[in-house]
Structure formats: C-alpha cells, structure tokens
Design an enzyme around this catalytic site. Structure first.
Site, short mmCIF file in Angstrom:
data_model
loop_
_atom_site.label_atom_id
_atom_site.label_comp_id
_atom_site.label_asym_id
_atom_site.label_seq_id
_atom_site.Cartn_x
_atom_site.Cartn_y
_atom_site.Cartn_z
NE ARG A 170 47.84 34.25 40.56
CZ ARG A 170 47.58 35.07 41.59
NH1 ARG A 170 48.07 34.80 42.78
NH2 ARG A 170 46.83 36.13 41.42
NE ARG A 228 44.85 40.03 45.44
CZ ARG A 228 44.80 39.58 44.20
NH1 ARG A 228 44.09 40.23 43.31
NH2 ARG A 228 45.46 38.52 43.84
NE ARG A 268 43.79 33.73 34.06
CZ ARG A 268 43.29 34.43 35.06
NH1 ARG A 268 42.03 34.75 35.08
NH2 ARG A 268 44.05 34.80 36.05
NE ARG A 301 43.30 35.37 44.72
CZ ARG A 301 43.31 35.83 43.48
NH1 ARG A 301 42.59 36.88 43.17
NH2 ARG A 301 44.03 35.25 42.56
CE LYS A 330 42.99 39.99 35.48
NZ LYS A 330 44.32 40.02 36.14
P1 AP5 Z 1 43.43 43.46 41.72
O1 AP5 Z 1 42.40 44.38 41.18
O2 AP5 Z 1 43.01 42.48 42.75
O3 AP5 Z 1 44.21 42.72 40.53
P2 AP5 Z 1 43.73 41.63 39.49
O4 AP5 Z 1 44.21 42.06 38.15
O5 AP5 Z 1 42.24 41.38 39.63
O6 AP5 Z 1 44.58 40.42 40.01
P3 AP5 Z 1 44.24 38.88 40.30
O7 AP5 Z 1 45.38 38.36 41.10
O8 AP5 Z 1 42.88 38.73 40.90
O9 AP5 Z 1 44.28 38.31 38.90
P4 AP5 Z 1 44.51 36.87 38.51
O10 AP5 Z 1 44.21 37.00 37.08
O11 AP5 Z 1 45.79 36.27 38.84
O12 AP5 Z 1 43.50 36.05 39.47
P5 AP5 Z 1 42.08 35.39 39.22
O13 AP5 Z 1 41.33 35.48 40.47
O14 AP5 Z 1 41.47 35.89 37.97
O15 AP5 Z 1 44.64 44.35 42.29
C1 AP5 Z 1 45.73 43.77 42.99
C2 AP5 Z 1 46.08 44.66 44.21
O16 AP5 Z 1 46.62 45.88 43.74
C3 AP5 Z 1 44.87 45.03 45.08
O17 AP5 Z 1 45.25 45.01 46.43
C4 AP5 Z 1 44.50 46.45 44.64
O18 AP5 Z 1 43.94 47.21 45.70
C5 AP5 Z 1 45.84 47.01 44.18
N1 AP5 Z 1 45.73 47.89 43.02
C6 AP5 Z 1 44.85 47.83 41.97
N2 AP5 Z 1 45.08 48.81 41.09
C7 AP5 Z 1 46.16 49.51 41.56
C8 AP5 Z 1 46.87 50.67 41.09
N3 AP5 Z 1 46.54 51.28 39.95
N4 AP5 Z 1 47.92 51.10 41.84
C9 AP5 Z 1 48.27 50.49 43.03
N5 AP5 Z 1 47.61 49.39 43.52
C10 AP5 Z 1 46.57 48.92 42.79
O19 AP5 Z 1 42.51 33.87 38.95
C11 AP5 Z 1 43.03 33.05 39.97
C12 AP5 Z 1 43.27 31.65 39.42
O20 AP5 Z 1 42.03 31.08 38.95
C13 AP5 Z 1 44.21 31.58 38.20
O21 AP5 Z 1 45.57 31.52 38.59
C14 AP5 Z 1 43.73 30.26 37.53
O22 AP5 Z 1 44.22 29.13 38.21
C15 AP5 Z 1 42.22 30.31 37.76
N6 AP5 Z 1 41.50 30.99 36.66
C16 AP5 Z 1 40.76 32.13 36.74
N7 AP5 Z 1 40.24 32.44 35.54
C17 AP5 Z 1 40.63 31.46 34.68
C18 AP5 Z 1 40.42 31.24 33.28
N8 AP5 Z 1 39.69 32.09 32.55
N9 AP5 Z 1 41.00 30.15 32.73
C19 AP5 Z 1 41.74 29.27 33.47
N10 AP5 Z 1 41.99 29.44 34.79
C20 AP5 Z 1 41.43 30.53 35.39
#
Ligand code: AP5
Length: 216
Positions: free
Chosen positions: A172, A127, A88, A161, A13
């Site tokens: 997660r 990552r 979410r 991270r 994402k």
């Molecule tokens: P990347 O693009 O970083 O993946 P992502 O989907 O953004 O993953 P996240 O881990 O950031 O998502 P998340 O939802 O757990 O974390 P968030 O920060 O939102 O890609 C991952 C890796 O793969 C990268 O190295 C990339 O280069 C590689 N890659 C990408 N595409 C690829 C492909 N096609 N093929 C191969 N490799 C690829 O949330 C963190 C925490 O914040 C949550 O756990 C929660 O505690 C809190 N939080 C955030 N939002 C909310 C909300 N709305 N409500 C409640 N809590 C929340």
C-alpha cells in the site's frame, strides 16, 4: 466546505475525518469504508474491489469515482464533505474537479498529513476499530477509555482489517508513493495544499488542521 485529507496509509486521515465529522458537522466520505461495506455486502463492486484491496493495490479509478459521485449526490444537503482516501490518482483528481465544477462547488483545501514511513507500519499494525460504529483505536496511541468498551457506542466488539498486515502495508505504501504522491504537486499548483506535521500526538495534529481550516 469541501476538503481532502491526503497522506499515506496510517497517516491519521480516518482519525481526523471522524473527528471533523463529529465536531464540525461535515460528512466524512471514505472510499476505503465504502469499498469495505461493498465487500461485506458481496455486491458486484465489492467483488471487483476485494482482490485489489487484499493485494494492497488501488481499485480501478472508474469504480471509486462512481461510488463517490453517487454518495455526494445522495448527501446533497450536507454543509460540507471531508474526502478521506479520495482522490488517490491524478485521474481521480481530474474527475473530482469536473464533478465539483458540474455541481457549481469548489474544493477549499487539501490537507497533507505528513508522517515518516517508519512510523506508519507501527500505526497500522496496532490499529483496531469498533465492530459496530467503526471508531478508530490504537493499542499504544489511542486506547478506549474503559478497556474493551468503545468510547462512542459502548460496544465490546472490535475488529482488525485484513489488509493491516506488514506485507500488504508495504505494498500500500508503494502504491501511495507511485500513484498518490503525484497529487501533492497537482494541488500545490492549484494553491490548495496545506502540509500538517502528522508526527505529533493526535490532539496536536487536530489543532494544526483546525487552524489550517479556520476553525480556531
Ligand atoms: P488512521 O486514522 O486509521 O489512518 P489512515 O490514514 O486513515 O489510514 P488507512 O490505513 O485507513 O489509510 P489507507 O489509505 O491505506 O486505507 P483506506 O481504507 O483508505 O490511523 C492509523 C492508526 O494510527 C490508528 O490506530 C490511529 O488511532 C493511530 N493514529 C492516528 N493519528 C495518530 C497520531 N498522530 N499519532 C499516533 N497514532 C495515530 O483504503 C484501503 C484500500 O481501499 C486501499 O489499499 C485500496 O485498495 C482501496 N481504496 C480506497 N480508496 C481508494 C481510491 N480512492 N482509489 C483506489 N483504491 C482505493
């Protein structure tokens, strides 16, 4: 244009949201990034959020709804938004519907980035990000063009991270299954959902998303 990128942790994402921001001029709104900024700044929101984030659990709905609302108000002139990691939960989706209706805006599309669970752990544990501009890299799938130098800003400092360890990732994923996956039928019913195969190489996923959004 207002779009949501929906998918499990590590689906890609953030990678796609950063690209769409750069190529299409849409503003990326990542609740994960906003919460991490609040944690680093040691604000009240950050202190509340840190415990849940470290445990791989979701932060309370009221907290994330408020930060998204404030950011959307601040970016009122933007041509569009990419919501990355929000909503979410069904409660967050309902709050977003109300927020947009109050502003006279409409959600265009919800892109589900579909990736099998076994691939997610490898993506997340490999990552790393630029410490300065937060550009996103991977040890195997997306290395900087020049080793040790960020493609975007030239910084030589990178970071990982704290919640990107296997144990927290499993929690997660569990939160995704139980609390976020119910959004898929919610948006399907609303006629907004488009599923994209996130198992392809990054460029091919980009192409499919662009097609779905009418950019190609
Ligand atoms: P990347 O693009 O970083 O993946 P992502 O989907 O953004 O993953 P996240 O881990 O950031 O998502 P998340 O939802 O757990 O974390 P968030 O920060 O939102 O890609 C991952 C890796 O793969 C990268 O190295 C990339 O280069 C590689 N890659 C990408 N595409 C690829 C492909 N096609 N093929 C191969 N490799 C690829 O949330 C963190 C925490 O914040 C949550 O756990 C929660 O505690 C809190 N939080 C955030 N939002 C909310 C909300 N709305 N409500 C409640 N809590 C929340």
């Amino acid at each position: 244009m207002i779009i949501i990128l929906l998918g499990p942790p590590g689906a890609g994402k953030g990678t796609q949201a950063q690209r769409l921001q750069k190529e299409q001029g849409l503003v990326q709104l990542s609740t994960g990034d906003m919460l991490r900024e609040a944690v680093s700044a040691g604000t009240e929101v950050g202190l509340q959020a840190k415990k849940a984030m470290d445990a791989g659990e979701l932060v309370r709905d009221e907290v994330v709804v408020k930060i998204i609302e404030e950011r959307m108000d601040r970016e009122d002139e933007a041509t569009g938004f990419i919501l990355d990691g929000f909503p979410r939960t069904v409660a967050q989706a309902e709050a977003l519907d109300k927020m947009l209706a109050d502003k006279g805006k409409e959600l265009d599309k919800v892109i589900e980035v579909d990736v099998i669970e076994s691939a997610l752990i490898e993506r997340i544990t490999g990552r790393f990000n630029c410490a300065k501009c937060h550009a996103n890299y991977h040890e195997k799938f997306r290395q900087p063009r020049r080793e040790g130098v960020c493609d975007i800003c030239g910084s030589t400092e990178f970071e990982r991270r704290p919640d990107d360890n296997e144990e927290t990732v499993r929690r997660r994923l569990d939160a995704y299954r139980k609390q976020t996956a119910p959004l898929l039928p919610y948006y399907e019913k609303a006629g907004k959902l488009v599923k994209v195969d996130g198992m392809q190489p990054i460029e091919d996923v980009s192409y499919e998303i662009d097609r779905a959004l009418g950019f190609r």
